[in-house]
Write a protein that holds these residues in place. Structure first.
Motif, PDB file in Angstrom:
ATOM      1  N   ARG A  40       0.824  -1.207   0.000  1.00  0.00           N
ATOM      2  CA  ARG A  40       0.000   0.000   0.000  1.00  0.00           C
ATOM      3  C   ARG A  40       0.857   1.255   0.000  1.00  0.00           C
ATOM      4  O   ARG A  40       0.536   2.252  -0.657  1.00  0.00           O
ATOM      5  CB  ARG A  40      -0.930   0.003   1.224  1.00  0.00           C
ATOM      6  N   TYR A  41       1.985   1.190   0.728  1.00  0.00           N
ATOM      7  CA  TYR A  41       2.882   2.353   0.793  1.00  0.00           C
ATOM      8  C   TYR A  41       3.462   2.668  -0.583  1.00  0.00           C
ATOM      9  O   TYR A  41       3.519   3.815  -1.013  1.00  0.00           O
ATOM     10  CB  TYR A  41       3.998   2.063   1.796  1.00  0.00           C
ATOM     11  N   LEU A  42       3.900   1.639  -1.295  1.00  0.00           N
ATOM     12  CA  LEU A  42       4.498   1.838  -2.614  1.00  0.00           C
ATOM     13  C   LEU A  42       3.474   2.326  -3.640  1.00  0.00           C
ATOM     14  O   LEU A  42       3.814   3.052  -4.571  1.00  0.00           O
ATOM     15  CB  LEU A  42       5.144   0.535  -3.096  1.00  0.00           C
ATOM     16  N   LYS A  43       2.217   1.924  -3.481  1.00  0.00           N
ATOM     17  CA  LYS A  43       1.174   2.342  -4.409  1.00  0.00           C
ATOM     18  C   LYS A  43       0.596   3.709  -4.069  1.00  0.00           C
ATOM     19  O   LYS A  43      -0.228   4.232  -4.815  1.00  0.00           O
ATOM     20  CB  LYS A  43       0.036   1.313  -4.406  1.00  0.00           C
ATOM     21  N   GLY A  44       1.018   4.294  -2.944  1.00  0.00           N
ATOM     22  CA  GLY A  44       0.462   5.568  -2.530  1.00  0.00           C
ATOM     23  C   GLY A  44      -0.914   5.437  -1.915  1.00  0.00           C
ATOM     24  O   GLY A  44      -1.668   6.412  -1.842  1.00  0.00           O
ATOM     25  N   GLU A  45      -1.270   4.233  -1.437  1.00  0.00           N
ATOM     26  CA  GLU A  45      -2.594   3.978  -0.881  1.00  0.00           C
ATOM     27  C   GLU A  45      -2.544   3.701   0.620  1.00  0.00           C
ATOM     28  O   GLU A  45      -3.537   3.271   1.209  1.00  0.00           O
ATOM     29  CB  GLU A  45      -3.238   2.785  -1.593  1.00  0.00           C
ATOM     30  N   ALA A  46      -1.390   3.956   1.256  1.00  0.00           N
ATOM     31  CA  ALA A  46      -1.250   3.666   2.686  1.00  0.00           C
ATOM     32  C   ALA A  46      -2.044   4.671   3.508  1.00  0.00           C
ATOM     33  O   ALA A  46      -2.140   5.849   3.161  1.00  0.00           O
ATOM     34  CB  ALA A  46       0.220   3.693   3.088  1.00  0.00           C
ATOM     35  N   SER A  47      -2.593   4.185   4.619  1.00  0.00           N
ATOM     36  CA  SER A  47      -3.261   5.083   5.554  1.00  0.00           C
ATOM     37  C   SER A  47      -2.227   5.919   6.285  1.00  0.00           C
ATOM     38  O   SER A  47      -1.016   5.678   6.190  1.00  0.00           O
ATOM     39  CB  SER A  47      -4.078   4.270   6.556  1.00  0.00           C
ATOM     40  N   ALA A  48      -2.694   6.898   7.044  1.00  0.00           N
ATOM     41  CA  ALA A  48      -1.768   7.748   7.795  1.00  0.00           C
ATOM     42  C   ALA A  48      -0.962   6.930   8.794  1.00  0.00           C
ATOM     43  O   ALA A  48       0.236   7.163   9.000  1.00  0.00           O
ATOM     44  CB  ALA A  48      -2.545   8.857   8.517  1.00  0.00           C
ATOM     45  N   VAL A  49      -1.617   5.931   9.401  1.00  0.00           N
ATOM     46  CA  VAL A  49      -0.918   5.083  10.378  1.00  0.00           C
ATOM     47  C   VAL A  49       0.127   4.230   9.683  1.00  0.00           C
ATOM     48  O   VAL A  49       1.271   4.121  10.142  1.00  0.00           O
ATOM     49  CB  VAL A  49      -1.926   4.192  11.130  1.00  0.00           C
ATOM     50  N   ASP A  50      -0.233   3.619   8.531  1.00  0.00           N
ATOM     51  CA  ASP A  50       0.723   2.801   7.784  1.00  0.00           C
ATOM     52  C   ASP A  50       1.915   3.632   7.336  1.00  0.00           C
ATOM     53  O   ASP A  50       3.068   3.215   7.444  1.00  0.00           O
ATOM     54  CB  ASP A  50       0.055   2.182   6.552  1.00  0.00           C
TER      55      ASP A  50
END
Length: 345
Positions: free
Chosen positions: A12-22
């Motif tokens: 998710r982080y690499l796709k730009g879809e991570a939440s604020a917590v992630d």
């Protein structure tokens, strides 16, 4: 956290879809490991690079291979492409080394799918997951920036941890061992608390130093600026103390006692500046500081030797033998060395 959970967060982080917590968790791990060596061979790092490059191509709409998805410059000069990604890959590899095993890391590229997941409604509340971030200083002092922009200077052979999310109602740090100096950002609505053994130090915005003895029998808290409130955790009448600048206390759990003392502000962080400053310290306290600085073992011959008082300043240029020579000369003591151990008698 399981391997699959961590993999999903990285994806998710690499796709730009991570939440604020992630995102905060990944960035905290990056910050905590940015000065750590990456224990990977060139072949292993190359394999990670290939997996990462393929994933980046897919996520940006390129076909795999040089014909449809690779630019002419990347095809002609692959070494340029590798240099662009190398620094970033090393940092990601360092995070993965902390979170998952080396064997799982070799195959982490397999988790990425080649199709985009369906868009999740923004109105769906994401569950809040708590992550622990541990910071260790081994052979050198470390400077750590916390998620709230507070600064921690962590002495060598020291460690602490905190949790993500960090800046909720209370900001809490848990010291495991060693020594740390805190420069706390003032957030009145979010008290800053440091737990060290059974003690609890609470501040709103200040700077202070905490040291845990090697055997966790005593804890020292000294304030440089502002005010702190220390709950000693002892069964005594005055179990909570308010400290102001240059005031400190030593909490002795073995004797169930508290000793108040004062220390000039300019020497509170002298250990960080590479200076050892002693002002009527006991020989036992001096030995702890010397062992921490020079990575040696020092033994004292008699209980009376432990109570000798030492004053003096020593810089990084002084060797351990020069320091011991000076101390022993004043107190008419001698010392012997065997391997990496000194015996003072």
């Amino acid at each position: 956290m399981s391997t699959s959970e961590f993999k999903n967060i990285v994806e998710r982080y690499l796709k730009g879809e991570a939440s604020a917590v992630d995102q905060a968790m990944i960035e905290a791990w990056l910050a905590a490991t940015e000065d750590s060596p990456v224990d990977l061979t060139a072949d292993e790092l190359s394999e990670i690079g290939v997996d990462m490059l393929q994933h980046l191509r897919v996520q940006n709409g390129y076909a795999l291979g040089t014909e449809a998805g690779e630019s002419a410059s990347d095809a002609a000069y692959p070494e340029i492409k590798e240099r662009r990604l190398l620094s970033w890959l090393q940092r990601i590899a360092a995070v993965l080394m902390v979170a998952i095993s080396v064997g799982a890391l070799f195959y982490w590229g397999r988790m990425f799918t080649r199709t985009r997941p369906p868009v999740v409604s923004v109105s769906t509340p994401a569950p809040v997951t708590i992550y622990r971030v541990r910071v260790v200083a081994t052979d050198a002092v470390r400077r750590v920036m916390l998620p709230d922009s507070s600064i921690v200077l962590l002495n060598r052979a020291s460690s602490l941890y905190y949790t993500i999310p960090f800046d909720h109602a209370i900001r809490e740090i848990y010291m495991e061992r060693g020594e740390a100096f805190f420069q706390v950002k003032q957030l009145a609505a979010h008290p800053f608390i440091v737990h060290a053994a059974k003690t609890r130090t609470t501040v709103l915005g200040t700077s202070f130093n905490i040291r845990i003895s090697d055997n966790v029998r005593s804890i020292k808290v000294i304030v440089k600026t502002g005010k702190v409130q220390v709950a000693t955790g002892l069964s005594i009448a005055d179990s909570t103390r308010l400290l102001t600048p240059e005031q400190g206390i030593e909490i002795n759990a073995a004797h169930n006692s508290v000793r108040a003392f004062s220390q000039p502000a300019d020497i509170i962080t002298s250990w960080y500046d590479g200076v050892l400053v002693f002002h009527q310290n006991t020989m036992k306290e001096v030995v702890e500081a010397l062992e921490n600085r020079y990575h040696v073992r020092i033994r004292l011959g008699t209980p009376a030797t432990q109570q000798c008082r030492v004053s003096g300043n020593f810089t990084r240029s002084h060797t351990i033998t020069e320091v011991l020579d000076a101390i022993c000369l004043v107190h008419r003591l001698s010392y012997k060395k065997k391997n990496n151990e000194f015996f003072i008698y």
